[in-house]
Design an enzyme around this catalytic site. Structure first.
Site, PDB file in Angstrom:
ATOM      1  N   THR B 170      -2.223  -0.773  -0.951  1.00  0.00           N
ATOM      2  CA  THR B 170      -1.027  -1.592  -0.915  1.00  0.00           C
ATOM      3  C   THR B 170      -1.498  -3.025  -1.104  1.00  0.00           C
ATOM      4  OG1 THR B 170      -0.498  -0.199   0.983  1.00  0.00           O
ATOM      5  CG2 THR B 170       1.076  -1.924   0.456  1.00  0.00           C
ATOM      6  N   GLY B 200       6.868   5.532   0.384  1.00  0.00           N
ATOM      7  CA  GLY B 200       6.013   5.165   1.509  1.00  0.00           C
ATOM      8  C   GLY B 200       6.629   4.043   2.326  1.00  0.00           C
TER       9      GLY B 200
END
Lengths: 303, 303
Positions: B170, B200
């Site tokens: 991320t 997510g």
């Protein structure tokens, strides 16, 4: 015998002529959902089974804004969100913008129990439903005359987009089983005339759904965007955990104190692992019903 | 002069040979993102501008798992999630499973500022990007050789689905501007070999992104499903609000106490409105860098 309990809601928001005219049908739908979930618990089913069964019944009932009877987006399409959370394992499942799945809450549970993911959206979610033989329905199954009329009225409304009060609605349930476990589930058809792809709070763990045996199970409803940015369901559970207060005090703090200045509707039903209910809302109405042990079902729309 | 500050992350998780071999490139990318966001703040830009600019830079950098360089799902496709939150207005924007949008974080901000919704997914989000002339790229722009190799290795891995450690990643940023406002942004290409449609934590307000001037701004990373079910970002902000503790104490409580038993990786960067950082992670590495006022940038991958 240990306590068993269940509460359901059919949405919080502004009052409407449609709701006033259909109070009997709404109340009947809520009572049927509570009784179905309660029967599951009485027969030894889990809280997870009870919330799923109660929500399925409301999804199948065209008067509620979920699955059959879903609100139509700006394109006249049905896109559904749902979630479920098991307070004993702290596991969750959620789906968003799914089409053609008869019971989105069951798909959310399937994802929780059979994949390593929590949240699956759109065509990916539909594929899972198809591959695993979950019940599907054609588009027309989900669309009711009432929702078509609602969309037509919305389209004629020239109120500024930001200020407009959209018609929304949700269904949800929280339950406690005789093993002392709690669970929550929420399902919605979204908001009338919303943009295609819009996701509300009903599938967001922490916003419209949360459950943890050590605090409470919560299902939320109202203006989804407000429940998302204020992380309503988790706020209630975490406040209860940190302050060691009752579930009703936690609901009241989050709805009537912490978020007292929000411009919009928020409502919640909550339940702790002892069987205490928490119910709070800031709106004109919240369709709700609850039952503990062998008590008679209580059902309310207004105060 | 008032404090200005920014922190960025490039993902928390297991160490890998690829990361060890590319430490210089990772650190250079983190420093460039911090300096870009810092320059925005120094020139009087808002915290919102700073986090957007810092995240855009990492989205454009193919070494990070977001936009260009995104992980590939089980079908070999790129599906991206992103979110942004303004701590001064408590407003947020988020997108999930979007394709072809060069900078998902900018689309998330566009949704926050120009629609009445918070969260838009899939084709609906892509339509908004197209109609409003946001930059688009062809599929091949997003796909790197490293991510193709990663997917091939994942497909050969016959470890049980639940136990397998997927490669994730991320990017995110938190910033404080000279008006005393804070903001957070998070963006991801998801998890290698995940099911199509999997969402997510990076686009979930409360899980991978949260900001409130009265507590802190948080960007999360790690195993997305754990951040969702444990509502990590909101837990940190709400703990700080209720306990009146420092942002570092709140991060440490949530990562190392409340969630000490979770099986998986969680990491966060956080920042309060005074310019205090909070950085905690339970994983082998978290790529991160930060800078306050005219200090030199600090950049770290391991402890």
């Amino acid at each position: 015998m240990k306590n068993i309990a269940i509460a359901v809601h059919g949405g919080a928001g502004q009052d409407s002529e449609f709701i006033r005219m259909n109070q009997i049908a709404y109340k009947a739908g809520l009572v049927k959902a509570v009784n179905t979930g309660y029967e599951t618990l009485k027969q030894g089913g889990s809280a997870l089974d009870a919330v799923e069964n109660a929500v399925r019944l409301m999804e199948d009932n065209p008067i509620f804004n979920s699955a059959r009877g879903s609100a139509l987006n700006a394109k006249g399409e049905v896109e559904m969100d749902a979630s479920i959370m098991d307070g004993s394992k702290h596991s969750a499942g959620a789906v968003s913008i799914v089409r053609n799945v008869k019971n989105p809450v069951t798909l959310a549970r399937f994802i929780m129990e059979n994949t390593s993911h929590v949240f699956i959206s759109g065509y990916g979610a539909l594929e899972i439903a198809k591959e695993n033989n979950l019940e599907l329905e054609v588009d027309s199954y989900f669309i009711t005359e009432h929702r078509v009329d609602e969309l037509i009225k919305e389209r004629m409304d020239d109120t500024d987009d930001i200020k407009r009060k959209r018609k929304n609605g949700t269904v949800g349930a929280v339950a406690l089983d005789n093993a002392g476990n709690i669970a929550a589930a929420t399902s919605t058809g979204g908001t009338s005339n919303c943009l295609s792809g819009r996701i509300g709070d009903s599938c967001i763990i922490g916003a419209g759904c949360f459950a943890n045996n050590s605090s409470c199970a919560v299902s939320g409803t109202g203006d989804g965007e407000l429940l998302i940015t204020n992380v309503i369901a988790h706020s209630i559970a975490f406040y209860m955990e940190l302050k060691n207060c009752s579930v009703q005090e936690a609901c009241d703090y989050v709805i009537h104190q912490r978020n007292k200045d929000v411009e919009g509707d928020i409502g919640v039903i909550a339940l702790d692992a002892m069987g205490n209910f928490g119910i709070s809302y800031n709106s004109q109405r919240m369709l709700r019903a609850w039952k503990m042990n062998e008590e008679i079902v209580t059902v309310k729309i207004y105060k």
